[in-house]
Design a protein around this motif. Structure first.
Motif, PDB file in Angstrom:
ATOM      1  N   ARG A  59       0.470   4.000  -2.984  1.00  0.00           N
ATOM      2  CA  ARG A  59       0.808   5.470  -2.477  1.00  0.00           C
ATOM      3  C   ARG A  59       1.370   6.303  -3.258  1.00  0.00           C
ATOM      4  N   ARG A  60       2.700   6.204  -3.051  1.00  0.00           N
ATOM      5  CA  ARG A  60       3.548   6.923  -3.331  1.00  0.00           C
ATOM      6  C   ARG A  60       4.447   7.243  -4.798  1.00  0.00           C
ATOM      7  N   ALA A 108       1.000  -1.192   0.283  1.00  0.00           N
ATOM      8  CA  ALA A 108      -0.129  -0.316  -0.304  1.00  0.00           C
ATOM      9  C   ALA A 108       0.873   1.008   0.047  1.00  0.00           C
ATOM     10  N   ASP A 109       1.525   1.184  -0.088  1.00  0.00           N
ATOM     11  CA  ASP A 109       2.470   2.978   0.665  1.00  0.00           C
ATOM     12  C   ASP A 109       3.498   3.168  -0.379  1.00  0.00           C
ATOM     13  N   GLU A 129      -8.280   1.307  -1.915  1.00  0.00           N
ATOM     14  CA  GLU A 129      -7.025   0.279  -0.564  1.00  0.00           C
ATOM     15  C   GLU A 129      -8.195  -0.924  -0.735  1.00  0.00           C
ATOM     16  N   ALA A 152       1.228   6.689  -6.478  1.00  0.00           N
ATOM     17  CA  ALA A 152       0.342   7.524  -7.556  1.00  0.00           C
ATOM     18  C   ALA A 152       0.634   9.230  -7.469  1.00  0.00           C
ATOM     19  N   ARG A 153       1.085   9.849  -5.686  1.00  0.00           N
ATOM     20  CA  ARG A 153       1.824  10.917  -5.615  1.00  0.00           C
ATOM     21  C   ARG A 153       2.100  11.745  -6.573  1.00  0.00           C
ATOM     22  N   VAL A 161      -6.199   5.306  -6.262  1.00  0.00           N
ATOM     23  CA  VAL A 161      -5.919   4.454  -5.489  1.00  0.00           C
ATOM     24  C   VAL A 161      -7.452   3.726  -4.248  1.00  0.00           C
TER      25      VAL A 161
END
Length: 438
Positions: free
Chosen positions: A311-312, A307-308, A326, A314-315, A324
């Motif tokens: 998300r990184r 997940a980390d 979850e 995607a940013r 995203v």
């Protein structure tokens, strides 16, 4: 230990015991009756003799039937399935036993024929396959070798059987932690060998099976095909760059050789040299991309929270918001840098496709069957040439290198996973990345 009569003796005693009351009664009648002495003795001897004879006859009948069954079973134990019991037409118990013995003999005869045929087929296959097969017993003595194994060790099977694995130079390959491949020279050939081991039992005793496969020829053929593909791709790209460079260089040389020089020769020179420089830079980028593709290091796995990373990545994308969805909290054993680079490439491709149609991009993942499945979905125009997606240097983008997806697949397969791209039923396409959790 209690004394026990033999079975047929027990039957004889029981037969005599069954007739004893009648014999005693007949004797009492003869003694108390009004019979002449000669008649009484004759009748007594007749009754007594019949009584004794019938007891022996019962013993013989029972013992004979049992000995017949024993002889039939002994024949089956010795492997003679051709004999059959007679007297099976009746409905009594003995006839039923004989019928069952005959049926068992027929069944065992069929099974023996099937086993012999299967063993003959196995021996034939073992002789014909071009793979060396060895079987060792618990003392690591050779018990079976096929023709390829004889050729490999340079001796006939009769001289090899019974010898120890260490004497044959095969002991190191019987260990469970032994090598899976080996570079080795045998009397019958040298090269690279694939080593396969397994255990089996014969007669209740453990045995080891060793299979050696010659990998030299397949590896050389695959190496040749790889070089042919490499030369074909490099030759195509080099010709695409060198042909215009050669043509423009010839034109510039012709201009420089004119007397007097044309008025616009400087402009022609600048344009020609600019084209040569552009083609040279493109060729340098191509070779750099090829070197990058060939020099991908092996992954160094570690615990990576999926997940980390998602998300990184995607940013990082600023051209379009990446949704995203979850999923479950899962940690995958992966090289964090390589996994991140893989996801960056997939998300970047999805965003570029979505920008063409004004659609969106979403990333989601699920866990099932010991693996994580991550999906990068876009609402772009979809895929037009799915057959060439993972062909090196194939691209549909202007200025694209054609190695992004190839690099992504290499990273996925390096982690024991897989990568696939396919069109979605509703709109756009989806990249599906599967990675094992162990």
């Amino acid at each position: 230990m209690a004394f026990k009569l033999p079975h047929e003796v027990s039957v004889q005693v029981l037969a005599w015991a069954a007739g004893l009351p009648g014999v005693l009664f007949a004797g009492w009648v003869l003694v108390t009756g009004d019979y002449a002495p000669g008649v009484a003795w004759a009748l007594g001897l007749g009754i007594g003799g019949s009584w004794l004879g019938l007891g022996w006859a019962v013993r013989g009948r029972v013992g004979g039937a049992l000995r017949t069954v024993a002889q039939l079973l002994a024949g089956l134990r010795e492997g003679d399935y051709s004999i059959r019991a007679a007297g099976v037409a009746g409905t009594d118990a003995l006839a039923e036993v004989m019928r069952q013995v005959n049926a068992m003999a027929t069944t065992m005869h069929g099974e023996r024929l099937g086993a012999l045929e299967a063993a003959a087929l196995l021996r034939k296959v073992m002789e014909e396959i071009d793979v060396a097969v060895f079987a060792f017993d618990e003392q690591r003595r050779l018990r079976l070798v096929n023709r390829a194994g004889e050729r490999l060790l340079g001796e006939a099977g009769g001289a090899l059987l019974g010898r120890e694995a260490s004497e044959l130079g095969l002991a190191e390959y019987l260990r469970d932690e032994g090598p899976a491949t080996a570079q080795r020279a045998f009397p019958g050939g040298a090269g690279r060998w694939g080593v396969a081991r397994s255990a089996f039992r014969e007669g209740g005793r453990p045995h080891r099976l060793l299979v050696l496969t010659d990998l030299t020829r397949p590896l050389r053929e695959e190496e040749l095909r790889a070089w042919q593909r490499l030369v074909r791709v490099l030759g195509h790209e080099l010709n695409n760059s060198l042909a215009p460079i050669r043509s423009i260089a010839g034109s510039l040389a012709a201009i420089a050789g004119r007397e007097p020089l044309p008025e616009d020769w400087r402009e022609d020179m600048r344009e020609g040299l600019a084209i040569i420089a552009a083609r040279s830079e493109a060729l340098a980028r191509f070779l750099g991309a090829y070197a990058r593709l060939a020099a991908l290091p092996r992954p160094a796995p570690g615990p990576v929270p999926l997940a980390d990373v998602v998300r990184r990545v995607a940013r990082m994308e600023v051209r379009l918001p990446v949704a995203v969805a979850e999923g479950p909290a899962v940690t995958v054993p992966a090289d964090g840098d390589q996994l991140e680079q893989l996801l960056i490439n997939l998300v970047r491709n999805a965003v570029e496709a979505a920008l063409e149609t004004g659609g969106g991009v979403a990333v989601r993942w699920t866990v099932a069957a010991g693996q994580v499945e991550l999906r990068v979905e876009d609402e772009g125009p979809g895929l037009a040439a799915t057959a060439n997606l993972f062909v090196p240097f194939f691209t549909t983008k202007a200025g694209g290198s054609g190695i992004g997806l190839v690099l992504c697949r290499q990273i996925a397969e390096g982690h024991g996973g897989a990568l696939a791209l396919e069109n979605r039923a509703e709109r756009g396409c989806v990249a599906v990345l599967r990675l094992p959790l162990q």
